[in-house]
Design a protein around this motif. Structure first.
Motif, PDB file in Angstrom:
ATOM      1  N   LYS A   1      -5.572  -8.745 -13.436  1.00 31.55           N
ATOM      2  CA  LYS A   1      -4.790  -7.547 -13.749  1.00 31.55           C
ATOM      3  C   LYS A   1      -5.479  -6.290 -13.245  1.00 31.55           C
ATOM      4  O   LYS A   1      -4.837  -5.253 -13.076  1.00 31.55           O
ATOM      5  CB  LYS A   1      -4.574  -7.450 -15.266  1.00 31.55           C
ATOM      6  CG  LYS A   1      -3.679  -8.551 -15.816  1.00 31.55           C
ATOM      7  CD  LYS A   1      -3.687  -8.594 -17.331  1.00 31.55           C
ATOM      8  CE  LYS A   1      -3.145  -7.325 -17.928  1.00 31.55           C
ATOM      9  NZ  LYS A   1      -2.970  -7.433 -19.405  1.00 31.55           N
ATOM     10  N   ASP A   2      -6.786  -6.380 -12.989  1.00 29.71           N
ATOM     11  CA  ASP A   2      -7.549  -5.233 -12.497  1.00 29.71           C
ATOM     12  C   ASP A   2      -7.703  -5.255 -10.984  1.00 29.71           C
ATOM     13  O   ASP A   2      -8.527  -4.521 -10.430  1.00 29.71           O
ATOM     14  CB  ASP A   2      -8.944  -5.220 -13.146  1.00 29.71           C
ATOM     15  CG  ASP A   2      -8.867  -5.121 -14.669  1.00 29.71           C
ATOM     16  OD1 ASP A   2      -7.975  -4.409 -15.161  1.00 29.71           O
ATOM     17  OD2 ASP A   2      -9.690  -5.767 -15.342  1.00 29.71           O
ATOM     18  N   ALA A   3      -6.916  -6.077 -10.307  1.00 26.11           N
ATOM     19  CA  ALA A   3      -7.048  -6.215  -8.850  1.00 26.11           C
ATOM     20  C   ALA A   3      -6.761  -4.902  -8.135  1.00 26.11           C
ATOM     21  O   ALA A   3      -5.889  -4.122  -8.541  1.00 26.11           O
ATOM     22  CB  ALA A   3      -6.098  -7.292  -8.346  1.00 26.11           C
TER      23      ALA A   3
ATOM     24  N   MET B   1      10.316 -14.888 -11.420  1.00 26.44           N
ATOM     25  CA  MET B   1       9.915 -14.180 -10.211  1.00 26.44           C
ATOM     26  C   MET B   1       8.672 -14.837  -9.620  1.00 26.44           C
ATOM     27  O   MET B   1       7.856 -15.415 -10.337  1.00 26.44           O
ATOM     28  CB  MET B   1       9.627 -12.716 -10.528  1.00 26.44           C
ATOM     29  CG  MET B   1       9.380 -11.854  -9.294  1.00 26.44           C
ATOM     30  SD  MET B   1       9.408 -10.067  -9.639  1.00 26.44           S
ATOM     31  CE  MET B   1       7.798  -9.838 -10.403  1.00 26.44           C
ATOM     32  N   SER B   2       8.530 -14.747  -8.319  1.00 26.96           N
ATOM     33  CA  SER B   2       7.338 -15.286  -7.660  1.00 26.96           C
ATOM     34  C   SER B   2       6.092 -14.591  -8.196  1.00 26.96           C
ATOM     35  O   SER B   2       6.093 -13.386  -8.461  1.00 26.96           O
ATOM     36  CB  SER B   2       7.434 -15.073  -6.149  1.00 26.96           C
ATOM     37  OG  SER B   2       6.204 -15.343  -5.521  1.00 26.96           O
ATOM     38  N   SER B   3       5.011 -15.340  -8.313  1.00 21.70           N
ATOM     39  CA  SER B   3       3.750 -14.770  -8.783  1.00 21.70           C
ATOM     40  C   SER B   3       2.983 -14.049  -7.686  1.00 21.70           C
ATOM     41  O   SER B   3       1.996 -13.366  -7.967  1.00 21.70           O
ATOM     42  CB  SER B   3       2.863 -15.875  -9.369  1.00 21.70           C
ATOM     43  OG  SER B   3       2.581 -16.855  -8.381  1.00 21.70           O
ATOM     44  N   TYR B   4       3.425 -14.178  -6.430  1.00 20.87           N
ATOM     45  CA  TYR B   4       2.695 -13.551  -5.325  1.00 20.87           C
ATOM     46  C   TYR B   4       3.606 -12.833  -4.334  1.00 20.87           C
ATOM     47  O   TYR B   4       3.126 -12.043  -3.521  1.00 20.87           O
ATOM     48  CB  TYR B   4       1.868 -14.593  -4.571  1.00 20.87           C
ATOM     49  CG  TYR B   4       2.674 -15.760  -4.040  1.00 20.87           C
ATOM     50  CD1 TYR B   4       3.297 -15.696  -2.805  1.00 20.87           C
ATOM     51  CD2 TYR B   4       2.817 -16.919  -4.791  1.00 20.87           C
ATOM     52  CE1 TYR B   4       4.047 -16.767  -2.329  1.00 20.87           C
ATOM     53  CE2 TYR B   4       3.557 -17.986  -4.330  1.00 20.87           C
ATOM     54  CZ  TYR B   4       4.182 -17.904  -3.101  1.00 20.87           C
ATOM     55  OH  TYR B   4       4.926 -18.961  -2.636  1.00 20.87           O
ATOM     56  N   ALA B   5       4.908 -13.086  -4.374  1.00 20.57           N
ATOM     57  CA  ALA B   5       5.847 -12.437  -3.462  1.00 20.57           C
ATOM     58  C   ALA B   5       6.968 -11.795  -4.277  1.00 20.57           C
ATOM     59  O   ALA B   5       8.103 -12.244  -4.255  1.00 20.57           O
ATOM     60  CB  ALA B   5       6.409 -13.461  -2.465  1.00 20.57           C
TER      61      ALA B   5
ATOM     62  N   GLY C   1       3.121   1.415 -12.588  1.00 19.52           N
ATOM     63  CA  GLY C   1       2.112   1.384 -13.635  1.00 19.52           C
ATOM     64  C   GLY C   1       1.683   0.005 -14.055  1.00 19.52           C
ATOM     65  O   GLY C   1       0.695  -0.142 -14.783  1.00 19.52           O
ATOM     66  N   MET C   2       2.398  -1.027 -13.635  1.00 22.93           N
ATOM     67  CA  MET C   2       2.058  -2.400 -14.031  1.00 22.93           C
ATOM     68  C   MET C   2       1.302  -3.115 -12.923  1.00 22.93           C
ATOM     69  O   MET C   2       1.587  -2.932 -11.738  1.00 22.93           O
ATOM     70  CB  MET C   2       3.314  -3.210 -14.347  1.00 22.93           C
ATOM     71  CG  MET C   2       3.922  -2.970 -15.696  1.00 22.93           C
ATOM     72  SD  MET C   2       5.145  -4.255 -16.080  1.00 22.93           S
ATOM     73  CE  MET C   2       5.830  -3.584 -17.596  1.00 22.93           C
ATOM     74  N   SER C   3       0.357  -3.941 -13.317  1.00 26.41           N
ATOM     75  CA  SER C   3      -0.284  -4.844 -12.364  1.00 26.41           C
ATOM     76  C   SER C   3       0.714  -5.932 -11.988  1.00 26.41           C
ATOM     77  O   SER C   3       1.706  -6.153 -12.697  1.00 26.41           O
ATOM     78  CB  SER C   3      -1.525  -5.485 -12.991  1.00 26.41           C
ATOM     79  OG  SER C   3      -1.157  -6.340 -14.068  1.00 26.41           O
ATOM     80  N   LEU C   4       0.460  -6.613 -10.869  1.00 26.06           N
ATOM     81  CA  LEU C   4       1.355  -7.694 -10.460  1.00 26.06           C
ATOM     82  C   LEU C   4       1.445  -8.790 -11.527  1.00 26.06           C
ATOM     83  O   LEU C   4       2.551  -9.245 -11.856  1.00 26.06           O
ATOM     84  CB  LEU C   4       0.929  -8.279  -9.112  1.00 26.06           C
ATOM     85  CG  LEU C   4       1.745  -9.467  -8.611  1.00 26.06           C
ATOM     86  CD1 LEU C   4       3.227  -9.129  -8.518  1.00 26.06           C
ATOM     87  CD2 LEU C   4       1.225  -9.947  -7.256  1.00 26.06           C
ATOM     88  N   PRO C   5       0.333  -9.263 -12.120  1.00 24.37           N
ATOM     89  CA  PRO C   5       0.470 -10.281 -13.170  1.00 24.37           C
ATOM     90  C   PRO C   5       1.338  -9.826 -14.334  1.00 24.37           C
ATOM     91  O   PRO C   5       2.122 -10.614 -14.881  1.00 24.37           O
ATOM     92  CB  PRO C   5      -0.980 -10.522 -13.609  1.00 24.37           C
ATOM     93  CG  PRO C   5      -1.800 -10.193 -12.405  1.00 24.37           C
ATOM     94  CD  PRO C   5      -1.089  -9.022 -11.777  1.00 24.37           C
ATOM     95  N   ASP C   6       1.234  -8.543 -14.716  1.00 26.77           N
ATOM     96  CA  ASP C   6       2.063  -8.039 -15.807  1.00 26.77           C
ATOM     97  C   ASP C   6       3.533  -7.951 -15.394  1.00 26.77           C
ATOM     98  O   ASP C   6       4.434  -8.210 -16.193  1.00 26.77           O
ATOM     99  CB  ASP C   6       1.569  -6.668 -16.263  1.00 26.77           C
ATOM    100  CG  ASP C   6       0.321  -6.769 -17.137  1.00 26.77           C
ATOM    101  OD1 ASP C   6       0.033  -7.878 -17.629  1.00 26.77           O
ATOM    102  OD2 ASP C   6      -0.366  -5.750 -17.320  1.00 26.77           O
ATOM    103  N   GLU C   7       3.785  -7.567 -14.146  1.00 26.94           N
ATOM    104  CA  GLU C   7       5.166  -7.542 -13.645  1.00 26.94           C
ATOM    105  C   GLU C   7       5.787  -8.932 -13.724  1.00 26.94           C
ATOM    106  O   GLU C   7       6.926  -9.090 -14.180  1.00 26.94           O
ATOM    107  CB  GLU C   7       5.186  -7.073 -12.181  1.00 26.94           C
ATOM    108  CG  GLU C   7       4.965  -5.600 -11.971  1.00 26.94           C
ATOM    109  CD  GLU C   7       4.960  -5.233 -10.497  1.00 26.94           C
ATOM    110  OE1 GLU C   7       4.800  -4.055 -10.194  1.00 26.94           O
ATOM    111  OE2 GLU C   7       5.104  -6.140  -9.650  1.00 26.94           O
ATOM    112  N   VAL C   8       5.034  -9.911 -13.270  1.00 29.06           N
ATOM    113  CA  VAL C   8       5.537 -11.295 -13.244  1.00 29.06           C
ATOM    114  C   VAL C   8       5.867 -11.765 -14.653  1.00 29.06           C
ATOM    115  O   VAL C   8       6.926 -12.359 -14.902  1.00 29.06           O
ATOM    116  CB  VAL C   8       4.495 -12.222 -12.583  1.00 29.06           C
ATOM    117  CG1 VAL C   8       4.879 -13.681 -12.752  1.00 29.06           C
ATOM    118  CG2 VAL C   8       4.354 -11.880 -11.093  1.00 29.06           C
TER     119      VAL C   8
END
Length: 552
Positions: free
Chosen positions: A471-473, A204-208, A215-222
């Protein structure tokens, strides 16, 4: 509800323009990526502190006709395309490095669990597609270069399939810029003549991202999605063995009774379900072994049950069984397991909580019951050990629908104005950012001149700076993060295609013609009509895949 659904709701309510942040549509090549080389109406450059040198270079520039400058542009783009293979290999950001590590870990685990095995995992890096497209290559050609660099044999349709997976979904940033994004999947290739098999992973894209996991941050989702696809590649179980695919005529599978009566359909349904559950279990387990909280299991369950329609990915029974096993042994003991022991647990989880034709039959029979007959059906089958698993699967679909207050405000409620304010701040900041000037400065700093090659290097260099989200963004941080990267990517694509390289280098005090004999030859030629040869972007041809892939 994910960040981008919230922003979508707010912007649709407070603005007339429709803003989509994760649109699932086929992405067409933007007009900014038009075929051929156009001339920029304005060129950006730093203040000129070298007047003498500029006067010398301007003499060359003013002698050249527009046609000659266009031919020079075409030649520079051609040279960039000729160097694409090297540029793709040398471009990496922090996500690239993480993907490299994932590929190594997966292959190490495969070797450990199956020393005599012949399966190899290849994780493809999305930034390489960006570089290739930015240089004007067609998506399918870029995919060919990426596959070749990884020693993957090119079979009919494979490059087109990979190109579609890497560019096949449209995405709009918080600032309104459109781009493509990836469809995460695992593509198992047929074994070669020596029996060796490659399993490709499209992360998966790291930004899109095309999905939000509550409950997950974007980095954790990726990471979660990439590891899910990785565990598809790690699955050594021959789940599709014994299935007669010729017996799967869709016309004979219209009713539940017809499906129950077709053992091959039942086996295939179970194989797909168990494959997806195995990938979720492996990903969740390895995330926890790597230090993540056991809450990651609950977050994945919440995501899987959010819509209650994706039967193939309805993995909560297996995830709950994994959680049960971890709690029984203690999380510290679980984290201390080696890969082989963890693999045994993951396989056991699917044995216990996965579907079999017998269990799936009970699911269908329950669904067929009238509402007032279902309690009697449960009582009748409660002593059947298969029914416990079947009923756990059924219960995954029986959840209360959560009404989102942002989309359906209750009486007296209101919108979260802070989200709208964040969105407006991001739009203002992106509008004020001169990405083109920054890209040109970086290109000049790297190579001492501005060319498609130095633009590609500058893009990679700036991505190293930008593609790092904590992750805290905050919501604002995440919106700005995706918006800056997408603006940079589109600026890179546009700059390669529209820069007048003679004039822009002149403003930096460089006579680009003097640096290259091929350009000197063009400058010495008499003025002729420009060539019609395309150096721009071409859409991948339509095709139909016959391979069985594991999307999502």
């Amino acid at each position: 509800m994910g960040v981008f659904k919230k922003i979508k709701s707010l912007t649709e309510s407070f603005t007339k323009a429709t803003r989509r942040f994760a649109a699932v549509t086929t992405f067409g090549v933007s007009s900014v990526l038009a075929t051929g080389t156009a001339f920029a109406q304005t060129q950006t450059a730093p203040a000129n502190n070298n007047k003498t040198k500029t006067e010398q270079t301007s003499a060359t520039a003013t002698k050249l006709t527009e046609t000659q400058r266009q031919k020079i542009n075409e030649e520079l783009i051609r040279q960039g395309q000729d160097q694409a293979e090297v540029l793709l290999a040398s471009t990496e950001d922090s996500y690239s490095l993480w993907l490299d590590g994932l590929q190594k870990d997966l292959n190490d685990q495969l070797k450990e669990s199956n020393p005599d095995g012949d399966i190899r995992v290849v994780v493809l890096d999305p930034i390489q597609m960006d570089v290739g497209l930015g240089l004007g290559l067609a998506p399918e050609k870029v995919a060919e270069l990426m596959l070749k660099a990884n020693g993957v044999e090119l079979t009919p349709g494979l490059a087109a399939d990979v190109a579609d997976a890497l560019t096949g979904i449209g995405y709009k940033s918080a600032a309104g810029d459109e781009t493509y994004t990836q469809i995460p999947m695992m593509i198992p290739l047929d074994p070669d003549a020596n029996g060796n098999q490659v399993r490709l992973i499209i992360p998966m894209s790291s930004y899109a991202p095309i999905l939000d996991i509550p409950g997950m941050s974007l980095p954790d989702e990726v990471r979660t999605v990439a590891m899910h696809e990785g565990w598809h590649a790690m699955d050594l179980n021959d789940r599709f063995a014994g299935i007669n695919f010729d017996n799967l005529d869709i016309d004979s599978l219209q009713t539940i009774d017809q499906k129950i009566g077709n053992i091959d359909y039942m086996k295939l349904s179970c194989a797909v379900y168990n494959s997806e559950s195995y990938a979720d279990v492996g990903a969740a387990g390895d995330l926890i072994r790597g230090g993540e909280s056991i809450d990651v299991i609950d977050e994945m369950i919440a995501f899987r049950t959010a819509n209650n329609r994706d039967a193939g990915h309805m993995a909560p029974p297996s995830l709950l069984e994994l959680k049960k096993e971890i709690l029984a042994m203690g999380i510290d003991n679980f984290r201390a397991l080696d890969d082989a022991a963890a693999l045994d647990i993951y396989n056991n989880v699917i044995d216990v909580a996965g579907l079999t034709p017998e269990r799936l039959t009970l699911v269908y029979q329950y669904v067929q019951c009238k509402p007032d007959e279902r309690e009697a059906f449960v009582v009748k089958n409660q002593s059947n050990p298969d029914f416990d698993v079947a009923f756990a699967y059924i219960n995954s679909f029986v959840t209360d629908k959560t009404i989102d207050v942002l989309e359906v405000p209750p009486p007296g409620g209101g919108f979260d104005m802070s989200l709208l304010i964040d969105w407006m701040r991001v739009n203002d900041e992106i509008a004020a950012w001169d990405a083109k000037t920054e890209l040109q400065k970086r290109a000049f700093d790297i190579d001492g001149k501005i060319t498609p090659v130095s633009y590609a290097k500058a893009y990679g260099s700036m991505m190293k700076d930008l593609n790092n989200l904590s992750k805290d963004a905050t919501v604002y941080d995440q919106m700005l993060f995706e918006s800056k990267i997408i603006r940079l990517k589109n600026t890179f694509f546009d700059a390669v295609a529209t820069t007048d390289y003679v004039l822009v280098n002149k403003t930096y005090g460089v006579d680009i013609v003097a640096t290259d004999p091929a350009l000197q030859k063009i400058a010495a030629e008499k003025d002729k009509a420009p060539t019609k040869k395309s150096t721009g972007h071409n859409k991948s041809p339509a095709h139909k895949s016959k391979n069985f892939y594991y999307p999502g």
